[in-house]
Design an enzyme around this catalytic site. Sequence first.
Site, PDB file in Angstrom:
ATOM      1  N   ASN A  88       1.453   2.989  11.608  1.00 46.33           N
ATOM      2  CA  ASN A  88       0.135   2.646  13.255  1.00 46.33           C
ATOM      3  C   ASN A  88       0.642   2.075  14.045  1.00 46.33           C
ATOM      4  O   ASN A  88       1.199   1.117  13.672  1.00 46.33           O
ATOM      5  CB  ASN A  88      -1.135   3.197  12.628  1.00 46.33           C
ATOM      6  CG  ASN A  88      -1.787   1.810  12.677  1.00 46.33           C
ATOM      7  OD1 ASN A  88      -1.700   1.180  11.113  1.00 46.33           O
ATOM      8  ND2 ASN A  88      -2.207   0.792  12.588  1.00 46.33           N
ATOM      9  N   ALA A  99       3.067  -1.960   3.683  1.00 49.88           N
ATOM     10  CA  ALA A  99       2.545  -1.250   5.589  1.00 49.88           C
ATOM     11  C   ALA A  99       1.837  -2.006   6.873  1.00 49.88           C
ATOM     12  O   ALA A  99       1.173  -2.929   6.245  1.00 49.88           O
ATOM     13  CB  ALA A  99       1.573  -0.299   4.675  1.00 49.88           C
ATOM     14  N   MET A 123      -1.909  -7.376   7.350  1.00 47.90           N
ATOM     15  CA  MET A 123      -3.099  -8.608   6.423  1.00 47.90           C
ATOM     16  C   MET A 123      -2.766  -8.954   4.919  1.00 47.90           C
ATOM     17  O   MET A 123      -3.523  -9.453   4.436  1.00 47.90           O
ATOM     18  CB  MET A 123      -4.074  -7.406   5.621  1.00 47.90           C
ATOM     19  CG  MET A 123      -5.075  -6.819   6.787  1.00 47.90           C
ATOM     20  SD  MET A 123      -7.016  -5.457   6.938  1.00 47.90           S
ATOM     21  CE  MET A 123      -6.890  -4.833   8.471  1.00 47.90           C
ATOM     22  N   SER A 124      -1.490  -9.076   4.715  1.00 46.55           N
ATOM     23  CA  SER A 124      -0.697  -9.292   3.695  1.00 46.55           C
ATOM     24  C   SER A 124       0.496 -10.204   3.250  1.00 46.55           C
ATOM     25  O   SER A 124       0.878 -10.848   4.753  1.00 46.55           O
ATOM     26  CB  SER A 124      -0.204  -8.205   3.020  1.00 46.55           C
ATOM     27  OG  SER A 124       0.802  -7.670   2.990  1.00 46.55           O
ATOM     28  N   HIS A 160      -2.799   0.378  -4.434  1.00 45.92           N
ATOM     29  CA  HIS A 160      -2.662  -0.764  -5.412  1.00 45.92           C
ATOM     30  C   HIS A 160      -3.004  -1.158  -7.050  1.00 45.92           C
ATOM     31  O   HIS A 160      -3.976  -1.329  -7.667  1.00 45.92           O
ATOM     32  CB  HIS A 160      -2.839  -2.551  -4.233  1.00 45.92           C
ATOM     33  CG  HIS A 160      -2.020  -2.614  -3.223  1.00 45.92           C
ATOM     34  ND1 HIS A 160      -1.435  -3.036  -2.980  1.00 45.92           N
ATOM     35  CD2 HIS A 160      -3.147  -2.308  -2.402  1.00 45.92           C
ATOM     36  CE1 HIS A 160      -1.654  -4.077  -2.207  1.00 45.92           C
ATOM     37  NE2 HIS A 160      -2.324  -2.813  -1.283  1.00 45.92           N
ATOM     38  N   HIS A 168      -7.780   3.652   7.283  1.00 46.42           N
ATOM     39  CA  HIS A 168      -7.035   2.542   5.188  1.00 46.42           C
ATOM     40  C   HIS A 168      -6.123   4.344   4.816  1.00 46.42           C
ATOM     41  O   HIS A 168      -5.196   4.335   3.984  1.00 46.42           O
ATOM     42  CB  HIS A 168      -7.103   2.360   4.336  1.00 46.42           C
ATOM     43  CG  HIS A 168      -6.911   2.050   2.924  1.00 46.42           C
ATOM     44  ND1 HIS A 168      -5.699   1.234   2.845  1.00 46.42           N
ATOM     45  CD2 HIS A 168      -6.689   2.130   1.987  1.00 46.42           C
ATOM     46  CE1 HIS A 168      -5.299   0.628   1.935  1.00 46.42           C
ATOM     47  NE2 HIS A 168      -6.213   2.021   1.201  1.00 46.42           N
ATOM     48  N   SER A 183       0.194  -1.373  -0.545  1.00 49.48           N
ATOM     49  CA  SER A 183      -0.135   0.164   0.071  1.00 49.48           C
ATOM     50  C   SER A 183       0.856   0.975  -0.031  1.00 49.48           C
ATOM     51  O   SER A 183       1.853   1.573   1.193  1.00 49.48           O
ATOM     52  CB  SER A 183      -1.262  -0.092   1.481  1.00 49.48           C
ATOM     53  OG  SER A 183      -1.719  -1.350   1.267  1.00 49.48           O
ATOM     54  N   TYR A 206      -8.664 -10.995   2.011  1.00 45.01           N
ATOM     55  CA  TYR A 206      -9.497 -10.592   2.688  1.00 45.01           C
ATOM     56  C   TYR A 206     -10.800 -10.411   1.265  1.00 45.01           C
ATOM     57  O   TYR A 206     -12.020  -9.135   1.287  1.00 45.01           O
ATOM     58  CB  TYR A 206     -10.011  -8.914   2.803  1.00 45.01           C
ATOM     59  CG  TYR A 206      -8.789  -8.546   2.743  1.00 45.01           C
ATOM     60  CD1 TYR A 206      -9.480  -6.886   1.570  1.00 45.01           C
ATOM     61  CD2 TYR A 206      -7.799  -8.037   3.817  1.00 45.01           C
ATOM     62  CE1 TYR A 206      -8.312  -6.160   1.380  1.00 45.01           C
ATOM     63  CE2 TYR A 206      -6.766  -6.836   3.062  1.00 45.01           C
ATOM     64  CZ  TYR A 206      -6.981  -6.244   1.985  1.00 45.01           C
ATOM     65  OH  TYR A 206      -6.877  -4.872   1.316  1.00 45.01           O
ATOM     66  N   GLU A 207      -9.646 -10.707  -0.075  1.00 44.69           N
ATOM     67  CA  GLU A 207     -10.458 -10.047  -1.313  1.00 44.69           C
ATOM     68  C   GLU A 207     -11.250 -11.004  -1.149  1.00 44.69           C
ATOM     69  O   GLU A 207     -11.878 -10.520  -2.945  1.00 44.69           O
ATOM     70  CB  GLU A 207      -9.698  -9.715  -2.174  1.00 44.69           C
ATOM     71  CG  GLU A 207      -8.952  -7.912  -1.831  1.00 44.69           C
ATOM     72  CD  GLU A 207      -7.755  -7.896  -2.835  1.00 44.69           C
ATOM     73  OE1 GLU A 207      -8.368  -7.168  -3.669  1.00 44.69           O
ATOM     74  OE2 GLU A 207      -6.509  -7.878  -2.867  1.00 44.69           O
ATOM     75  N   HIS A 256      -4.869  -9.669  -1.809  1.00 45.96           N
ATOM     76  CA  HIS A 256      -5.426 -10.636  -0.215  1.00 45.96           C
ATOM     77  C   HIS A 256      -6.244 -11.457  -0.508  1.00 45.96           C
ATOM     78  O   HIS A 256      -7.337 -11.426  -0.204  1.00 45.96           O
ATOM     79  CB  HIS A 256      -5.221  -9.095   0.557  1.00 45.96           C
ATOM     80  CG  HIS A 256      -4.581  -7.884   0.461  1.00 45.96           C
ATOM     81  ND1 HIS A 256      -4.869  -7.107  -0.725  1.00 45.96           N
ATOM     82  CD2 HIS A 256      -3.869  -7.761   1.171  1.00 45.96           C
ATOM     83  CE1 HIS A 256      -3.681  -5.997  -0.687  1.00 45.96           C
ATOM     84  NE2 HIS A 256      -2.844  -6.100  -0.039  1.00 45.96           N
TER      85      HIS A 256
END
Length: 279
Positions: free
Chosen positions: A235, A113, A211-212, A61, A247, A30, A85-86, A83
Site C-alpha cells: 500500500n 510486507a 512493523m517488523s 504468519h 491487514h 505476511s 506489538y504482540e 513482532h
Amino acid sequence: MLSNTPFEAADIIRARKPGFTPRVALILGSGLGVLAEQMTDAVSISFTELPGFPISTVHGHAGELVLGTLAGVPVACMKGRGHFYEGYGPGVMISAVRTLKLLGCEMLFVTNAAGSLRTEVDAGSLVAISDHINGLPGSPMAGPNDERFGPRFFSMSNAYDAELRELVKATAKEKGIKLHEGVYFCCAGPNFETAAEIRAFKTLGADIVGMSTVPEVVAARHCGLKVAGVSVITNLGEGMSPFQLSHEQTLKYAAIGARDLVALIPAFLERLAGMPRSA
C-alpha cells in the site's frame, strides 16, 4: 544469568534433521510463506517446539521453521516472525536469530510486507532494503550482553550488506524483475501510521514503513550474520491514497508481490551457490 535457550533450540533442530548445516536463514513475512513450499527434502518444526522462538498471533504468519534445500542451497526458513506489538518487546527475535547462527548460517535474508512513502513505488512493487530507522522504543540488545554471540557495542554501518544487495539487484535485473531500493522505517504498531507520521518519516529519509524486521536485523548484526532484505509493497502510506489501510489489503498485495519475490530469491540463491562460503 545468560540464556542457553538458543543452544537448546539448536540441539532440537539438529536432532530433527541430523547433519544439516544451513547456509542461509530466511524469514518470510505476511503472506510470503509460499516460498517455503519450493524447498526440497524439507523438515518442518513448529515454533511451539523450539525454545525461544516467538509464537505468532498474526494471521498470515504460520509460525514454523522449515529446513531444506532451495535452489541448491541449504536453507533454514522461518515462516512467520515475532513482532513488538504482540507484547514480546524489542528483543522478540534475538533467541531465534542466535539459534540460526548456531546452526551454521552465514547470512540472514529478511522479507516483509511494507507501506511505500513514494508514489512511484506502488502496491505489488519490490524494494531492496538499503538501511533502516528504528522507531521502536529502544534497542533489541538493551540489557545484559551475551559475549558468546557478540560485543557490548557493535557497528550498524553496513546493516544491510552492500555486496549482497548488489547481488540481489543484479539477479533482479537478469530476471527482468523491477526492484526499487530504499530505507525501511520500523514502527511499533499494531495501528497503522497517521498521515502526519508518514509525512514525518519521509522528512527523516524513509522510503518504506512496516512493523517488523529491525529486531531480527539488529540481533543478526550483533552475532555477525550478514543481512539482505526485500520488502513487498502492499500500500501507499496513510494520506497518500484514498484507500483505508487494513491487514486484508496487506495480505492481498503481499500475495501479488510474492510472485516476483518467489522468482527472485531462488535465482539469488543459485548465484550464491556458486560462491564460496564465508569463513
